[in-house]
Design a protein around this motif. Sequence first.
Motif, mmCIF file in Angstrom:
data_model
loop_
_atom_site.group_PDB
_atom_site.id
_atom_site.type_symbol
_atom_site.label_atom_id
_atom_site.label_comp_id
_atom_site.label_asym_id
_atom_site.label_seq_id
_atom_site.Cartn_x
_atom_site.Cartn_y
_atom_site.Cartn_z
ATOM 1 N N ASN A 66 0.809 -1.226 0.000
ATOM 2 C CA ASN A 66 0.000 0.000 0.000
ATOM 3 C C ASN A 66 0.839 1.271 0.000
ATOM 4 O O ASN A 66 0.439 2.288 0.583
ATOM 5 C CB ASN A 66 -0.962 0.027 1.207
ATOM 6 N N GLY A 294 -6.299 -1.279 -7.231
ATOM 7 C CA GLY A 294 -6.054 -0.094 -8.036
ATOM 8 C C GLY A 294 -4.587 0.277 -8.127
ATOM 9 O O GLY A 294 -4.130 0.858 -9.096
ATOM 10 N N CYS A 295 -3.849 -0.057 -7.067
ATOM 11 C CA CYS A 295 -2.474 0.446 -6.955
ATOM 12 C C CYS A 295 -1.506 -0.722 -6.815
ATOM 13 O O CYS A 295 -1.869 -1.786 -6.313
ATOM 14 C CB CYS A 295 -2.330 1.334 -5.727
ATOM 15 N N CYS A 298 -0.888 -3.535 -3.387
ATOM 16 C CA CYS A 298 -1.991 -3.312 -2.454
ATOM 17 C C CYS A 298 -2.449 -4.622 -1.830
ATOM 18 O O CYS A 298 -2.555 -5.626 -2.517
ATOM 19 C CB CYS A 298 -3.150 -2.659 -3.198
ATOM 20 N N CYS A 302 -9.417 -1.507 -2.227
ATOM 21 C CA CYS A 302 -10.599 -0.660 -2.029
ATOM 22 C C CYS A 302 -11.202 -0.217 -3.353
ATOM 23 O O CYS A 302 -12.246 0.403 -3.395
ATOM 24 C CB CYS A 302 -10.253 0.573 -1.195
ATOM 25 N N CYS A 483 -1.204 4.627 1.434
ATOM 26 C CA CYS A 483 -2.520 5.178 1.130
ATOM 27 C C CYS A 483 -3.299 5.411 2.420
ATOM 28 O O CYS A 483 -2.949 4.910 3.484
ATOM 29 C CB CYS A 483 -3.288 4.281 0.171
HETATM 30 S S1 SF4 Z 1 -6.451 0.240 -0.534
HETATM 31 FE FE1 SF4 Z 1 -7.166 1.377 -2.324
HETATM 32 S S2 SF4 Z 1 -5.967 3.285 -2.341
HETATM 33 FE FE2 SF4 Z 1 -4.923 1.831 -0.974
HETATM 34 S S3 SF4 Z 1 -3.406 0.848 -2.268
HETATM 35 FE FE3 SF4 Z 1 -5.250 -0.446 -2.316
HETATM 36 S S4 SF4 Z 1 -6.465 0.198 -4.098
HETATM 37 FE FE4 SF4 Z 1 -4.907 1.801 -3.663
#
Ligand code: SF4
Lengths: 573, 79
Positions: A66, A294-295, A298, A302, A483
């Motif tokens: 993250n 998304g990232c 992670c 989310c 994040c």
């Molecule tokens: S929890 Fe959401 S914002 Fe955080 S790294 Fe994972 S996808 Fe990205």
Amino acid sequence: MKLIRVNMSDKTIRVEDVPPEYRGLGGRGLTSIMINAEVPPKCDPLGPENKLIFAPGLLSGTVLPNTSRVSVGAKSPLTGGIKESNAGGTMGAALGRLGIAAVVVEGQAPEGELYFLRIDQNGEASLVPAQEYRGMRTYQLVEKILARYGEKTAVLCIGPAGEYKLAVASIQSSDTDGHPCRAAGRGGLGAVMGAKGLKALVVDQRGKSPDPVADPEAFKEAVKEVVRIVKADHMNAEVMPKLGTAGLVAPVNSMGAFPSYNARRGVLEGWENICGERMAEIIQERGGNPTHMGCSQCVVHCSNVFVDEQGKYVTSSLEYETIWAMGGMTGIADLDAIARLDNLCDDIGVDTMSTGVAIAVAMDAGYKEFGDAEAAIEMVEEIGRGTEFGRILGGGPVAVGKHFNHDRVPVVKGQSIAAYDPRAMQGHGVTFATSPMGADHTAGNVVGMYLQGLLDPLKPEGQVEASRFLQIAMAAFDTMGQCFMASVALLGPDGGEAFRRLLSAYLGTPLGPDDFPHALGVRVLKAEREFNRKAGFTKEDDRLPRFFYEEPLPPHNTVFLISDEELDSTFDF
Amino acid sequence: MKVRVNLYGTLRQRFPAYRPSEGIEVEVPEGATVRDLLSLLDIPQSQGAVVIVEGRVLKAEDKLRRGVPVNVLQAIGGG
Ligand code: SF4
């Protein structure tokens, strides 16, 4: 640790070691402290004296999950003050893996020139002429960039709005699927990038030269403990993977604090149609993905992929703040319309929050009816086409208020509020008023304390302390590259302890309980406030718009109650 | 007495037949508290459940009232 300085005026690129005064910093801490030291506070944000700084978090590029946030800093054309806005996706990790602490973009390309700044697998930077991409929207742009440089490429870019230098222009960040759907949205940093003549930062994700960890064994152990705490938190274990941040629509409406119809009411009619629970159902029924990564790196997931009735991609990570700005503020209780608006904003390169609020102000002034989704979509299209009205809208809520001579404009320091009405969640009012960033949704978000019953949202007592604690903690965590989801899980004493152990192992210096997050957060906030002071801000700028003090918000029918003296005590350090 | 309970967050998954438009009706003793309700619904503390009634977050020892619907949600730290 190295800095890459790129001068857009004479096209020179210099690589420097990070000077001692910036060591141990990353992300927001690094961008803010550098801007305070290097940017003339009274400069034109769109002129050559401003600097645009891209900085991964201090821990981006390490094995800690993250941590793929990238902070973007500059003097803001929206607020006229210092700005840091961070984005997820792939860029934070990509820069971190190359051992690049920051890319500093200085000067200004002559009018009409446009470039990519490309950094290859070995960390070599070069400016690449990008004339043929002029005016291109971000989805098409990133597709072309990935085709040209390979799938393993991280991109930060601007759309037409950034090229028009509009105050709501965002910098879009490519996610793990190569969609430019994540954003450093706030503060108009896309306009600064456009003014520099930079269309995209294009970085190879396969770097293998991250900065060394001082004590790798201890670091590995500490990572395990931090991950355990982050994953054990029910918000990260349960709510975020299933509903994402959209899970906040239900609690905030239930508490009567969801600013709706340009903050005339605290509950949106039909909010059940746009809440996270409904969104997850729709995504599931249509074969989208409610639990999306998304990232890079992670472990929470989310994000989501929202699809249409035919199962076709519409947008990724439909988020709480977007649902609010494009749905709550505008009275559009329709997830399909909101998802289209989200995609359109990402594609044109504008902040969904400021844009949604600008539309809401126009509707409130009588330009269109609340709830008119077609009108909202057309308004955003006008920004993309660069029409006269589009440029007014792209100037943000204040510009729209001026245009219609309408004074119900929910902003602080020129930047729109977030999805928590300060009359029903008083602590958010403190954060909105006092954050050096202008009104902000992550800088000191008190909602968790209300939901846990630790603080009464309607009473003034305890709000300044809560906001102060969170603003300091977030300034420190925003420096690390983690994040928000991971950071929030670490705010308790156990989390703090585990994180300090990790940071100590990384830096090779033992840290005491006061060092992190407190001392670091205070250092960052002090730099930001100093810059704003030199730019001409006074305590009168740390206030909410008049109507929050005067106009009661249904259903609680309360106003904002925190006195000016109390607001001014938020940062009495 | 009967209370109408609306569930949010991932709590709905604990009640497979749950319909958002209807919520669920729960029979609780007169004077039952928030804590009683959560234990009756078998929602463990680890779920971060929050009970909101008429726009206010209730405490564990607060009593439920006849005819007033109850929203049971989950705490989130922002986003
Ligand atoms: S929890 Fe959401 S914002 Fe955080 S790294 Fe994972 S996808 Fe990205």
